[in-house]
Design an enzyme around this catalytic site. Structure first.
Site, PDB file in Angstrom:
ATOM      1  N   HIS A   1      -5.916   0.778 -13.217  1.00  0.00           N
ATOM      2  CA  HIS A   1      -7.050   1.128 -12.375  1.00  0.00           C
ATOM      3  C   HIS A   1      -6.633   2.088 -12.351  1.00  0.00           C
ATOM      4  CE1 HIS A   1      -8.088  -3.239 -12.747  1.00  0.00           C
ATOM      5  NE2 HIS A   1      -7.177  -3.602 -12.073  1.00  0.00           N
TER       6      HIS A   1
ATOM      7  N   LYS B   1       2.111  -5.150  -4.165  1.00  0.00           N
ATOM      8  CA  LYS B   1       1.368  -6.066  -3.263  1.00  0.00           C
ATOM      9  C   LYS B   1       2.252  -6.395  -1.764  1.00  0.00           C
ATOM     10  CE  LYS B   1       1.048  -8.492  -7.477  1.00  0.00           C
ATOM     11  NZ  LYS B   1      -1.125  -8.068  -6.947  1.00  0.00           N
TER      12      LYS B   1
ATOM     13  N   LYS C   1     -17.059  -0.190  -9.501  1.00  0.00           N
ATOM     14  CA  LYS C   1     -16.946  -0.121  -7.926  1.00  0.00           C
ATOM     15  C   LYS C   1     -17.904   1.199  -6.759  1.00  0.00           C
ATOM     16  CE  LYS C   1     -12.663  -2.019  -6.451  1.00  0.00           C
ATOM     17  NZ  LYS C   1     -13.222  -2.926  -5.522  1.00  0.00           N
TER      18      LYS C   1
END
Ligand code: NAD
Length: 480
Positions: free
Chosen positions: A238, A327, A180
């Protein structure tokens, strides 16, 4: 600002699992966008390989269908389809391999890369087949995806299976977060400016928050996810990578091993996480909760985790790092907040309140960096202070060629072709991350920990707020 596109050398890229979700949804669209940007030469070859009984034309039709939304933005789709080929190959069968080897033979010093877009259980067999057919020469590269193992033992097995046929310098372990734009900008901000680095330590930083919030649930990945959970699926890779980049020492050079050496030191300096510094959660909603989604009414797998950890080294001793991911949260937002300490003494008196600088590094959506600074509230009425953002939104600052800026997969795949491993994880890094993760998971399994329920669309379980409140701190909001 015009982004420069430097074409890569001609290459052959074989995508094993070329009909799968990852290949069709991410890898091929990324390649098409790089083609459209003029980065991929016309004599490059992209070969999809999978079990489906397709030929070149039916594979091109499949890919063309998937690329339809992209093509709306223009671009030479036929040209791109022209570099695509298909080979029917089952990793477990001998058929198809000699043909693939013949196709790739005699390509001189062209880059040859093999993308393992298949289940990790196939990596070993795939590497073996490549070797057996003379496709594992010193110049070839292999790309592997997450999950890289489910614990230290399985990660070691994968590393060993790959190392039997390839050198570490040929193995590209993808963590797409590293591709990114903002993640690289994080390094530019830290090491390209004089402003931040002197303050980047426990003397000036109160704590650091890393949040990766998703609005989606487990989707079609229920079976996999229920065996993994947020710790394995998100934190071990991550969030750990983000933690490393924010906390590492400056490498002497921006080069693959220098950078990865520094990241490894961070992981190895991480403290074990105490049981009362972990909050696990599971989203709940009548008929649409986590357990229904994974089809396991007794599941104890976490769809949310928040934890506090420390890095035991000179720079960070005393500065906690709070990590959370989940989530079905209120908004999709990945952000790192560096929370600076209050000024040591307020010359403006108690009524001015306490103010601290916050450097926010937003990864998605709206990539950008914001620094909150304290100023005087305009107007009469004395010295009232307010915090206002100094905002550097990449979309605005670099607006002109925005659509041409490569996304994470585009950048990473081009890095594979260029032979640049800087943004890929090294085997020892992945193993060190599992070595930190395993005892945490073993601990809650031994305690029989049951995740706390949280509402769909919330910020997670209330206990995560308590984790902060006990330390006299609070999470920054989860904002889209
Ligand atoms: P998928 O099930 O959609 O596709 C699997 C592909 O592998 C298919 O093309 C299939 O034909 C092929 N395949 C299966 N068995 C094979 C065999 N024996 N020989 C040859 N080909 C075989 O899976 P996916 O979602 O594309 O994921 C692929 C890998 O990438 C997995 O390891 C997954 O964990 C990882 N991954 C996927 C995503 C994603 O967005 N889908 C994201 C991150 C990581």
């Amino acid at each position: 600002m015009v982004s420069r596109v430097i074409p890569v050398d001609p290459f052959d890229l074989v995508i094993f699992g070329g009909t799968g979700d990852l290949a069709i949804g991410k890898i091929l669209p990324a390649l098409f966008r790089r083609w459209r940007a003029g980065q991929i030469p016309e004599d490059a070859r992209v070969i999809g390989a999978a079990r489906a009984d397709l030929d070149d034309d039916s594979y091109r039709a499949l890919v063309a269908g998937a690329l339809a939304p992209e093509v709306g933005a223009g671009g030479d789709l036929d040209g791109f389809l022209g570099i695509l080929e298909y080979r029917r190959i089952d990793v477990g069968e001998a058929a198809g391999w000699p043909d693939l080897a013949a196709r790739l033979a005699g390509s001189g010093d062209r880059v040859q890369a093999f993308y393992f877009s298949v289940a990790p259980g196939l990596y070993g067999a795939l590497a073996e087949r490549l070797q057996a057919h003379g496709l594992a020469g010193a110049g070839t590269r292999v790309v592997v995806e997450k999950p890289f193992g489910s614990d230290l033992a399985s990660a070691r097995t994968l590393n060993r299976d790959l190392a039997a046929h390839f050198d570490e310098g040929q193995i590209y372990r993808i963590d797409h977060y590293l591709g990114k734009e903002t993640v690289q900008n994080l390094m530019a901000v830290r090491f390209g400016n004089m402003l931040f680095e002197p303050l980047w330590n426990s003397q000036y930083v109160d704590h650091i928050q890393i949040t990766v919030a998703e609005t989606v649930g487990v989707g079609g990945r229920g079976a996999y996810y229920d065996g993994a959970g947020a710790m394995r699926d998100m934190v071990q890779n991550h969030l750990m990578q983000l933690l490393c980049l924010i906390a590492m020492e400056p490498p002497a050079r921006f080069a693959p091993d220098e950078l990865r050496d520094e990241k490894l030191k961070v992981i190895r300096a991480l403290d074990p996480v105490l049981p009362h510094h972990i909050v696990r959660g599971q989203y709940e909603q009548e008929g649409d909760g986590y357990r229904a989604a994974v089809g396991n009414p007794r599941s104890r797998t976490e769809s949310y985790i928040a934890l506090k950890t420390h890095i035991s080294n000179w720079r960070w001793a005393g500065t906690p790092f709070y990590l959370r991911t989940g989530k079905r949260l209120v908004a999709r937002s990945s952000v790192i907040n560096v929370m600076f300490k209050d000024a040591p003494h307020s010359i403006f008196g108690a009524e001015a309140g306490r103010h601290a600088n916050v450097l926010s590094i937003r990864l998605q959506p709206n990539e950008g960096i914001t620094l909150k600074v304290t100023i005087k509230e305009p107007g009469p009425g004395g010295m009232r202070l307010v915090d206002v953002p100094l905002d550097m939104s990449f979309a605005e600052a670099l607006a002109a060629e925005d659509h041409d800026r490569p996304d994470a997969y585009e950048r990473l795949i081009m890095d594979v072709i260029r032979g640049n491993q800087t943004l890929f994880m090294r085997g020892d890094e992945v193993e060190a991350a599992w070595a930190w993760t395993d005892p945490i998971i073993a601990g809650w399994e031994a305690r029989g920990d049951v995740p706390k329920p949280y509402d769909n669309g919330s910020t997670g379980p209330g206990d995560a707020e308590l984790l902060m409140q006990r330390d006299g701190r609070r999470w920054q909001g989860i904002k889209p």
